[in-house]
Design a protein around this motif. Structure first.
Motif, PDB file in Angstrom:
ATOM      1  N   ASP A 170    -122.632 -32.523  -7.999  1.00  0.00           N
ATOM      2  CA  ASP A 170    -122.621 -30.832  -7.860  1.00  0.00           C
ATOM      3  C   ASP A 170    -123.423 -30.766  -6.327  1.00  0.00           C
ATOM      4  O   ASP A 170    -122.478 -31.187  -5.549  1.00  0.00           O
TER       5      ASP A 170
ATOM      6  N   TYR B  78    -120.863 -32.992 -15.052  1.00  0.00           N
ATOM      7  CA  TYR B  78    -121.230 -32.373 -13.789  1.00  0.00           C
ATOM      8  C   TYR B  78    -120.126 -32.731 -12.667  1.00  0.00           C
ATOM      9  O   TYR B  78    -119.499 -33.533 -12.916  1.00  0.00           O
TER      10      TYR B  78
ATOM     11  N   GLU C   1    -129.905 -33.468 -14.993  1.00  0.00           N
ATOM     12  CA  GLU C   1    -128.935 -33.302 -14.354  1.00  0.00           C
ATOM     13  C   GLU C   1    -128.784 -34.207 -13.348  1.00  0.00           C
ATOM     14  O   GLU C   1    -127.515 -34.853 -13.052  1.00  0.00           O
TER      15      GLU C   1
ATOM     16  N   THR D 167    -121.678 -26.930 -16.355  1.00  0.00           N
ATOM     17  CA  THR D 167    -121.116 -28.034 -17.099  1.00  0.00           C
ATOM     18  C   THR D 167    -119.586 -28.353 -17.314  1.00  0.00           C
ATOM     19  O   THR D 167    -119.001 -29.208 -17.778  1.00  0.00           O
TER      20      THR D 167
END
Length: 312
Positions: free
Chosen positions: A72, A90, A130, A246
């Motif tokens: 990300d 991700y 995450e 996602t």
């Protein structure tokens, strides 16, 4: 392997190697676990991977490689003796400037639940996070991990009927060590990011709900509206946040979680298939069978038989 909005989606472990035009021994369409030295593949360096999402976990042990990982908006460099892991869903890509020895342990959620710990996320909550920053380890600590992943490689290469049970125990040791060295002083990278928190809370709620369904303590399957209402959000907005973060809609998350829990329950021969169907919200066993076959290509009966044969 497919593409969504120019992002490569790796649904299966084999898709990662297909993208590298490689087919290592022991890897096939149904593989839910794989371990391999990526340095053994003839990857020309410098090498930049495509942008992708992977729907499986990857634990990375950098023995002798240099590069940069992009997840990300989070970017970090890795060097020899770096250990890090990637959770599913991700957007990622990786750049190698040198690649001699780097071990990947790739594993599905179904494998983790079956062979390590049935309450995997409760025991190891970092698997829902995450981002957990990587660590460059000293010689002594890296050796602890190296001994374990080399033993996993040895077991995976064997023909023992117990190899996946043994691997499951070894993977759990890795998870315990990650918890010990990575999680105790964890400071969430995206703690202030509202969308990240929405995703994290959704994943936690989804996992807890399906754990209760599997145990028979919940009897109603939640849908999009229930998950959105739990965070006081409009369903359309909630679904947009989940999909943008996602790559999967809430409906897809629910479907995948249903199949994962079905596989876990089918591994217990003492639970009738009719009971499994009821726990997961199906009023008819036939509906459950058709649903399961749609997403796995085999019926629950065949899956249970194959699972029993592989374990015996």
């Amino acid at each position: 392997m497919r593409k969504e909005n120019n992002i490569l989606v790796l649904d299966k472990i084999q898709d990662l190697y297909r993208n590298l035009d490689a087919n290592p021994a022991g890897l096939n369409e149904r593989s839910e676990f794989f371990i391999h030295d990526l340095g053994s593949i003839d990857v020309p360096v410098p090498f930049t991977s495509p942008i992708y999402r992977a729907n499986f976990f990857s634990f990375v042990f950098v023995k002798n490689a240099i590069g940069t990982s992009f997840s990300d908006h989070y970017v970090f460099d890795f060097w020899p003796q770096t250990v890090y892991f990637n959770n599913p869903g991700y957007i990622k890509h990786v750049v190698f400037s040198d690649l001699k020895e780097l071990y990947l342990v790739l594993v599905s959620e179904s494998f983790l639940k079956k062979y390590t710990h049935p309450d995997i996320y409760e025991e190891f909550p970092f698997l829902l996070s995450e981002i957990v920053p990587p660590r460059i380890l000293n010689d002594e600590v890296y050796l602890e991990f190296e001994i374990i992943y080399k033993q996993i490689l040895k077991e995976f290469s064997s023909s023992s009927i117990y190899k996946f049970k043994l691997i499951g125990h070894l993977v759990e040791i890795i998870l315990i060590k990650l918890k010990q060295y990575f999680w105790n002083d964890y400071d969430p990278v995206d703690e202030g990011n509202r969308n990240s928190q929405i995703v994290k809370k959704f994943k936690e709620m989804l996992e807890k709900h399906y754990r209760n369904l599997s145990k028979g303590t919940d009897c109603k399957v939640f849908r999009l509206h229930e998950y959105a209402a739990a965070q006081y959000l409009h369903p359309n907005y909630f679904n947009t946040v989940i999909k943008s973060k996602t790559g999967k809609s809430v409906g897809t998350w629910i479907t995948e979680k249903t199949i994962t829990e079905a596989k876990t329950l089918l591994s217990n021969p003492d639970i009738p298939i009719k009971e499994i169907a009821w726990r997961l919200g199906f009023t008819e066993s036939a509906h459950f069978s058709n649903y399961f076959k749609k997403y796995t290509a085999i019926s629950p009966v065949v899956y249970r038989r194959q699972d029993f044969q592989s374990a015996s």
